[in-house]
Structures are given as structure tokens and as C-alpha cells.
Design an enzyme around this catalytic site. Structure first.
Site, mmCIF file in Angstrom:
data_model
loop_
_atom_site.group_PDB
_atom_site.id
_atom_site.type_symbol
_atom_site.label_atom_id
_atom_site.label_comp_id
_atom_site.label_asym_id
_atom_site.label_seq_id
_atom_site.Cartn_x
_atom_site.Cartn_y
_atom_site.Cartn_z
ATOM 1 N N SER A 150 1.083 -1.274 -0.057
ATOM 2 C CA SER A 150 0.060 -0.031 -0.223
ATOM 3 C C SER A 150 1.005 1.175 0.223
ATOM 4 O O SER A 150 2.087 1.274 0.261
ATOM 5 C CB SER A 150 -1.120 -0.024 1.109
ATOM 6 O OG SER A 150 -0.254 0.308 2.324
ATOM 7 N N LYS A 151 0.256 2.385 -0.225
ATOM 8 C CA LYS A 151 0.877 3.803 -0.520
ATOM 9 C C LYS A 151 1.458 3.996 1.083
ATOM 10 O O LYS A 151 2.663 4.333 1.175
ATOM 11 C CB LYS A 151 -0.191 4.693 -0.587
ATOM 12 C CG LYS A 151 0.701 6.140 -0.588
ATOM 13 C CD LYS A 151 -0.635 7.071 -1.291
ATOM 14 C CE LYS A 151 -1.146 7.914 -0.141
ATOM 15 N NZ LYS A 151 -0.602 8.724 0.554
#
Ligand code: GLU
Length: 505
Positions: A260-261
């Protein structure tokens, strides 16, 4: 393949583009081009509440940077325009109504409050076969009640009527046969109260109208597949349904879940293709491009996240990828992202790149450091000497700044304690030899240097490092006589002089 291959990347413009998204683009593109087909960019912006300004332009720019340009898109147009779903709004209602008439969908008049109340009273409430009769919809109300509600303009949505106790099965190109129990899927909204379709209806209608032959998307869309497959069937288009491929996830470096970011922020590497600034918060999320990745390296590292050609080869140009890509060689299992490996790809691609190809990048780096490039031939020669030492493009400054200006500081700590008058004598004589040198090239300079060293009874190792530090500032850089050749006679002599003054003061 009988029909023309037509694939689409169908992003919702809601923010920056995750590297998984770019890999979806890449696999779409490679598959299309391998089969001489078309790659379409379709913007899925029917959820106006999630629309983010600038996100579409950003996606287009990412594709351009990667060299994965669409054959049809909102920007280039094409025979199936418009390619932005918000501009196709009038198209969708007729299909939702067709489904109602055929008994596969229904009107639902429930208000948000009614839905909330239901969710609060029934744990794990699902609007589906079990509870739809307790709700206010065209299945539970009489036809006259329904007609009157519609006449009064009471807001309503259209929902798919998911069948009870059925199994929906399809053949995924990567995962093989996949089955779903329809009891576990709710009656998804197809058309919203504002007349906009939801993603589920729009994706099916547009894949049909745009004659999409193969649909590649991330594994996270797998749970939606049964709804889409039933819609293809209910709309009578089953024989034209694209072949599906749900691409494996890109995993965190430790393999524990989807990358994920936030993992990027936490572990200090980018997850987005390019820098993305959220227009509301102003928050900047860093991207591969700005960090100094070459697009060739970026797509190369992405293709290896879930694909290989069956050999040990790791470096592929876009043309080679097109030639060799096959969906049969895409792995089912998720691919772990490894930033060190990503950097390795970049270093390899910088090594492979021509000096002229690197020119614009390095010109820009020099410019931003206040050294405008006036002589591109000189820049190209420097590039040829140092490119093998750069992992990220901005490393060029650290590796090459001394070619463009004198080093600010000289790391003299390593040589000063062992300095002798003989060494000062040697370098003074060297200045004379260099000043009188009839030619100025690395080989002659090295020969002169060594001959003088021998004559003065000094070991070459003892005088070579000092010369490097005098010219470069530190213990790094390419071969020292190549450096001298490039910076030229006057500058070489000047740097030796300045260094001697510092050493002896
Ligand atoms: N609009 C979806 C997305 O944002 C597309 C998924 C699909 O390809 O069906 O990724």
C-alpha cells in the site's frame, strides 16, 4: 485469435497511480501489442463523489512517461468515443431498464435512513435474496404503488436481483476455473438515484459496446466478477463476454499483504509512478519518476512482478516484452516488491542507455544545481565515464559535479598524515611536466605520471590517491587520468596547485 484483440485500462480518477495500476496497464498493453490489437484507456468516473481534480491528467501523463500510449482514449478519441463514462451517462439507463423488464433487476426506493436502520437491527445485513422482500422495492410493492412512486419522482435506484443458491463459474486466464456462491453476493446497485450508473453496470455495458475482447484487472476486482458475469448473461451478451484475467497482487516486501501507499511511506520507497499532490490536502506522495527512475527500468521492474519468459533473463526492452509476453506465464501467486531489486533494474538501464538518451536528464540535474550546460559534447563524455556509477539519475551530481566545477572541499584527512616533502616535490615537478605536455590524453598523462614517480623513487599507489583527491575532492570517481583529460590541462594544474597550498599550510 479470430476477433481483433481489444483491451482496456479502466481507472477511476481518484488519485495517484499505484505501481500495481501501472503493471495492469503494462500487461494490457503487452498483450494487445503482442497480438496486434488495440489498447484503450477508459476513464471510469461515474462515482462523482470520488472524483479528484487532476487525476485523469496524471494518469495520462504516467502512461506517456512509460511509453504505453493508448490507441483510443478521451485524449486521442476513437471510434467508440466518448471514453469518459460521465459523458456516456444517457447510454446506461436503457440497459438497466432492459434488465428490469426481463426480471433480472428491480427498482428500490429505500432511503438512506431506512437502510441504516436495517443494518443496525440485522447483523451482517445484506440487501439480497434473504431480506429484499422486507425492503421497499418493486419486488415487495404492488405494481400500482411502484408506478405511483415513480410518477411522484421519489428517488430510487435500480438493483440487480442476485439469484439464490446458484454457482457462477468462469474461466480466468490466470487462475483457471473460479466459482462463486451467489448467496454471498448482495443485490448491487446498477443505476443510482442521480441516473448515473455504478461501476458494475458501466463496466459491463462499456466493455460490450467497445468490443473489449480481454479484460485484465487487479485481483481485488475478483469479488465483483460474479455480478459482471451475470450481467453479461442477463443482457444477452454472453457469447461476446471478454476473457478475464485477474492479475496477482503486488505484495509488501515481507510478503504479508498487498503493498500500500502507506508501506512506501513507512519503508522509504515510492509506490506511485510519479509524484502526486493531493489537491485538497496538498500532501505530496513521491513517485518513481521524480526519484530518478528511467521509464525503461520502471516498466522492466514491473513486468518482472508476476511474469517471466521462462529463462533467467531479467532485462527486457519494451519491444522484447511485446514479443515475448504471454499470459500463460503470468504467475497466480502475488509478487513481492523489493526496492533494492528495483534500483538494480534502474542501474542496469542507466548503464545500457546511450549518452544522448541520458542527456536531457543530466542537463536538468546540472541546471538545478546551478551549472547550466553549454557544451553537450563535454556532457556526453562525462556521462560515458560516470553512468555506470549511477543507481538513480540524481546520483549523477554526486558522481560528476567535479567535472563541471572545482570540488568545494578536499578530503585531505586520508593523505595529510602520510604527506612528505618528497610528495610536494613530486607534484611540483608534475605541474611542470603537465604544463609542457605536447599532448593531453589519459594514456600519455598516465605514462608521464608513472615515469616521474619512478624517477623520484615514489610508489605509484602513494601518489595516485592524492592526485585523485586533488582533482575530485574525494576517494571516488572514474579513472583519474580520464578525469584529467576531460577537465583539461589548465584546470588540472590549477587543482593540483590549490591542493598543494592546502596540504602545506
Ligand atoms: N474502474 C475500475 C478501477 O478503478 C476498473 C476495474 C476493471 O478493470 O474492471 O480499477
Amino acid at each position: 485469435m479470430a476477433n481483433k484483440v481489444r483491451v482496456r485500462f479502466a481507472p477511476s480518477p481518484t488519485g495517484g497511480l499505484h505501481l500495481g495500476g501501472v503493471r495492469t496497464v503494462l500487461f494490457n498493453y503487452l498483450f494487445a501489442k503482442h497480438h496486434g490489437g488495440d489498447f484503450i484507456l477508459r476513464i471510469e468516473d461515474t462515482d462523482q463523489t470520488r472524483y479528484v481534480e487532476g487525476a485523469e491528467e496524471y494518469i495520462v501523463e504516467c502512461l506517456k512517461w512509460c511509453g504505453l500510449n493508448p490507441d483510443e482514449s478521451p485524449q486521442v478519441g476513437g471510434p467508440f468515443a466518448p471514453y469518459r463514462q460521465s459523458e456516456r451517462k444517457p447510454i446506461y439507463r436503457q440497459y438497466a431498464e432492459q434488465l428490469i423488464n426481463a426480471g433480472f433487476a428491480y427498482y428500490a426506493f429505500d432511503t438512506t435512513d431506512e437502510l441504516t436502520a436495517k443494518r443496525e437491527t440485522i447483523p451482517n445485513f445484506q440487501y439480497g435474496h434473504e431480506f429484499r422482500n422486507q425492503m421497499r422495492n418493486s419486488l415487495s410493492l404492488s405494481p400500482s404503488e411502484v408506478a405511483s412512486l415513480i410518477e411522484q419522482g421519489v428517488p430510487h435506484v435500480i438493483r440487480i436481483k442476485m439469484p439464490a443458491n446458484e454457482t457462477v463459474t468462469f474461466n480466468d486466464m490466470i487462475r483457471g476455473e473460479v466459482s462463486f456462491d451467489t448467496n454471498l453476493v448482495d443485490d448491487k446497485v446498477l443505476l443510482k438515484a442521480d441516473g448515473m450508473p455504478t461501476y458494475h453496470l458501466a463496466v459491463v455495458v462499456d466493455d460490450y459496446l467497445m468490443k473489449i475482447s480481454h479484460a485484465f484487472r487487479g485481483e481485488e476486482w475478483l469479488p465483483s466478477a460474479p455480478v459482471h458475469i451475470l450481467l453479461w448473461k442477463y443482457l444477452g451478451w454472453e457469447s461476446e463476454m471478454p476473457l478475464w484475467a485477474h492479475l496477482p497482487l503486488i505484495l509488501k516486501p515481507d510478503g504479508n499483504g498487498k503493498l500500500s501507499k502507506r508501506d512506501g511511506d513507512r519503508l522509504g520507497f515510492p509506490v506511485y509512478a510519479m509524484n502526486w499532490t493531493d489537491p485538497k490536502s496538498g500532501d505530496l506522495t513521491k513517485g518513481f519518476r521524480e526519484l530518478g527512475f528511467l521509464p525503461e527500468a520502471f516498466i522492466n521492474l514491473l513486468v518482472m512482478l508476476g511474469w517471466n519468459d521462462g529463462t533467467d533473463q531479467e532485462l527486457f526492452s519494451l519491444n522484447e516484452m511485446i514479443e515475448k509476453f504471454s499470459i500463460e506465464r503470468v504467475a497466480k501467486a502475488g509478487a513481492k516488491f523489493d526496492f533494492e531489486k528495483a534500483k538494480w533494474f534502474n542501474a542496469e538501464w542507466i548503464k545500457k542507455a546511450d549518452t544522448t538518451e541520458l542527456r536531457p536528464y543530466f542537463q536538468q540535474i546540472l541546471n538545478s544545481n546551478g551549472v547550466p550546460v553549454t557544451n553537450v559534447d563535454y556532457l556526453d563524455k562525462v556521462t560515458a565515464l560516470v553512468k555506470d556509477r549511477c543507481v538513480l539519475l540524481p546520483d549523477f551530481w554526486q558522481q560528476a559535479s567535479f567535472f563541471f566545477r572545482r570540488p568545494h572541499t578536499l578530503e585531505l584527512d586520508g593523505i595529510k598524515p602520510k604527506w612528505t616533502d618528497e610528495k610536494t616535490g613530486f607534484f611540483n615537478s608534475l605541474i611542470t611536466v603537465f604544463a609542457q605536455a605536447p599532448s593531453w590524453n589519459a594514456t600519455d598523462l598516465e605514462n608521464d605520471f608513472k615515469a616521474l614517480g619512478t624517477e623520484k623513487g615514489l610508489k605509484i599507489g602513494e601518489i595516485m590517491l592524492p592526485l585523485r583527491i586533488m582533482l575530485v575532492g574525494g576517494k571516488f570517481g572514474p579513472a583519474v587520468f580520464d578525469i584529467a583529460e576531460l577537465i583539461g590541462k589548465e584546470e588540472t594544474i590549477e587543482r593540483i596547485n590549490l591542493a598543494l597550498a592546502q596540504i602545506n599550510n
